[in-house]
Design an enzyme around this catalytic site. Structure first.
Site, PDB file in Angstrom:
ATOM      1  N   VAL A  28     -75.236  45.707  33.425  1.00 36.67           N
ATOM      2  CA  VAL A  28     -73.780  45.785  33.496  1.00 36.67           C
ATOM      3  C   VAL A  28     -73.136  44.784  32.542  1.00 36.67           C
ATOM      4  O   VAL A  28     -72.193  45.101  31.811  1.00 36.67           O
ATOM      5  CB  VAL A  28     -73.300  45.545  34.944  1.00 36.67           C
ATOM      6  CG1 VAL A  28     -71.778  45.451  35.003  1.00 36.67           C
ATOM      7  CG2 VAL A  28     -73.797  46.648  35.870  1.00 36.67           C
ATOM      8  N   GLY A  29     -73.666  43.575  32.525  1.00 37.90           N
ATOM      9  CA  GLY A  29     -73.104  42.533  31.680  1.00 37.90           C
ATOM     10  C   GLY A  29     -73.132  42.865  30.202  1.00 37.90           C
ATOM     11  O   GLY A  29     -72.128  42.692  29.495  1.00 37.90           O
ATOM     12  N   HIS A  43     -86.782  69.211  11.595  1.00 35.00           N
ATOM     13  CA  HIS A  43     -86.395  68.133  10.666  1.00 35.00           C
ATOM     14  C   HIS A  43     -85.017  68.436  10.086  1.00 35.00           C
ATOM     15  O   HIS A  43     -84.742  69.581   9.721  1.00 35.00           O
ATOM     16  CB  HIS A  43     -87.412  68.027   9.518  1.00 35.00           C
ATOM     17  CG  HIS A  43     -86.987  67.032   8.467  1.00 35.00           C
ATOM     18  ND1 HIS A  43     -87.176  65.682   8.626  1.00 35.00           N
ATOM     19  CD2 HIS A  43     -86.363  67.209   7.271  1.00 35.00           C
ATOM     20  CE1 HIS A  43     -86.690  65.058   7.556  1.00 35.00           C
ATOM     21  NE2 HIS A  43     -86.191  65.969   6.720  1.00 35.00           N
ATOM     22  N   GLY A  90     -65.980  54.367  58.965  1.00 38.50           N
ATOM     23  CA  GLY A  90     -66.820  54.667  60.111  1.00 38.50           C
ATOM     24  C   GLY A  90     -67.678  53.496  60.533  1.00 38.50           C
ATOM     25  O   GLY A  90     -68.115  52.695  59.706  1.00 38.50           O
ATOM     26  N   GLY A 145     -77.521  41.083  32.544  1.00 43.31           N
ATOM     27  CA  GLY A 145     -78.210  42.302  32.957  1.00 43.31           C
ATOM     28  C   GLY A 145     -77.562  43.525  32.342  1.00 43.31           C
ATOM     29  O   GLY A 145     -76.771  43.434  31.396  1.00 43.31           O
TER      30      GLY A 145
END
Length: 471
Positions: free
Chosen positions: A189-190, A456, A116, A187
């Site tokens: 993603v890396g 616990h 579009g 970062g």
């Protein structure tokens, strides 16, 4: 002849798809335009496939650690079938995408598979794959076109075999484990892909321009993750910048500079992953034709109600800029559906907005890095806060499972005792972060968590002990 709709959505991501269904179910004639595939980045190239791949990496990691748990296996005989891993990922993506397609159909949304572009503030031209075009108009238009990996920018990269030049999408389609993967960018993603590929058997080198991994995080958190990744066998080069690349055998020779003004060095690799940024999918939309303003990076500018500069045109999800998380996109959908669709409630409710929205996130390294609220470095006046730090090796559940790497950190207001921010780099860090997020949403002081009776052994009971380290 054009077709008129009451609601038109461009892009079927985690905001656009449910919004289209909601408008259609509310009786509005609704269309959704999608140029690639239903369900957007999260399902097709983001969260769903990457976390599926990471699960395979975790199994490979645990298989090799069998002797640590008294389970006798030969570490050297753990084999990885990359094609099987890839097919498992594809199957899960197909399942999730199919669910989105089914919901749109059941809601009565007209799905237009094409691209579009605005003609004016109420008109969009859709170009289909075969070259045919259709003009549609709408009372309201919602842009949810997302973003994509930034293209590789490095001198000489165009000379390489395109199959070895990867981004966060193409790396998921590898049918073999790279011999030596070089990751450009330290970062979120890396580091996820770097650790994954190391666990599947690749040699991995990460080049990060900054002084630390994950520049958004507090230094001690970044350093803790750095140490974990180094322990996993990754080669991480901080303050290092790639300056050129050239073909070398079936792979490449990468030239990089380590430190400011330092000498040039070289790396020989088989595959290179560019993970140093993303850009918005706006260039084909012709936003100027509708008077829609963008910022300097091309993201659509919105106000807290997700309204653009043009009346009755809204932007949702990653296309409006960070934070680029699926759960933020879905919350954008909730904001607009609340504000624009009639409520069944008899009493009016205030308009929803993005103002003061708490933003949680999880980085799916192992251990997970989860955060909610403010980081310590984002608070200018250190005198107004107290900070608690505790290693995960103090958590009984982490010790029992031999998953005790990492640390927790909390920042609280010194006067009110309210929690301002929390980070957990640890086993199931995202689940523990969610507990603290609930406390922050409810305005619960840190003392209440300290005195709570937690089951616990559970990870949550670490919230009894963390606060003893407040300084």
């Amino acid at each position: 002849m054009s077709t008129h709709y009451q609601a038109l959505i461009l892009g079927s991501g985690q905001a656009g798809t449910p919004l289209a269904s909601a408008f259609a179910k509310a009786g509005h004639k609704t269309a959704l335009i999608e140029r690639a595939h239903i369900a957007g980045c999260c399902v097709n190239e983001g969260c769903t496939p990457t976390k599926t791949l990471i699960a395979s990496g975790h199994v490979a990691y645990l298989a090799k650690r069998g002797p640590d748990y008294g389970v006798l296996v030969n570490r050297d005989e753990v084999k990885v079938d990359m094609k099987k891993i890839r097919q498992r990922k594809r199957d899960i993506v197909d399942s999730f995408r199919g669910g989105s397609e089914r919901r749109l159909k059941e809601a009565g949304v007209d799905v237009l598979m094409g691209e579009g572009a605005f003609v004016d503030e109420r008109t969009v031209k859709v170009r289909f794959e075969g070259g045919e075009e259709k003009v549609v108009t709408a009372d309201r238009i919602f842009v949810n076109t997302g973003e994509r990996p930034a293209p590789a920018k490095l001198e000489g990269v165009e000379k390489l075999d395109p199959k070895i030049v990867l981004d966060s999408t193409s790396i998921q389609e590898l049918d073999e484990v790279p011999e030596h993967l070089v990751v450009i960018g330290g970062g979120y993603v890396g580091v996820e892909f770097a650790q994954l590929m190391r666990r599947l058997g690749a040699r991995v080198s990460v080049l990060q321009r900054g002084k630390q991994l994950l520049p958004r995080e507090d230094p001690e958190i970044a350093k803790c993750l750095f140490d974990i990744l180094k322990e996993d066998g990754l080669d991480i080069l901080l303050e290092s910048q790639a300056v050129g690349i050239e073909p070398h055998g079936k792979g490449f020779k990468l030239k990089y500079q380590e430190g400011k003004g330092g000498p040039e060095k070289e790396l020989i690799g088989s595959h290179i992953l560019f993970a140093a940024g993303r850009i918005p999918n706006t260039e084909a939309l012709d936003l100027s034709a509708a008077g829609i303003k963008t910022n300097s990076k091309g993201y659509i500018a919105t106000n807290p109600f997700l309204e653009t500069s043009t009346p009755n045109i809204y932007a949702l999800g990653d296309v409006k800029g960070p934070p680029a998380f699926t759960h933020i996109s879905y919350d954008d959908f909730r904001i607009l559906s609340h504000n624009l669709l009639p409520s069944s409630s008899s009493s009016p409710t205030p308009k929803s907005s993005t103002t003061n929205r708490l933003v949680p996130y999880v980085v799916y390294t192992d251990p997970q890095l989860a955060h909610i609220g403010l980081h310590e470095h984002e608070i200018p006046d250190r005198k107004t806060i107290q900070v608690a730090k505790m290693p995960m090796s103090y958590v009984a559940r982490a010790l029992e499972t031999d998953e005790s790497r990492g640390m927790m950190k909390a920042v609280v207001n010194r006067e009110t005792g309210l929690i301002l921010g929390f980070t957990c780099l640890g086993m199931e860090g995202g689940e523990l972060m969610a507990v603290v997020q609930m406390a922050m949403m409810g305005g619960v002081r840190w003392e209440v968590l300290q005195r709570a009776v937690w089951a616990h052994p559970s990870l949550a009971e670490s919230l009894n002990n963390l606060w003893g380290f407040l300084e």
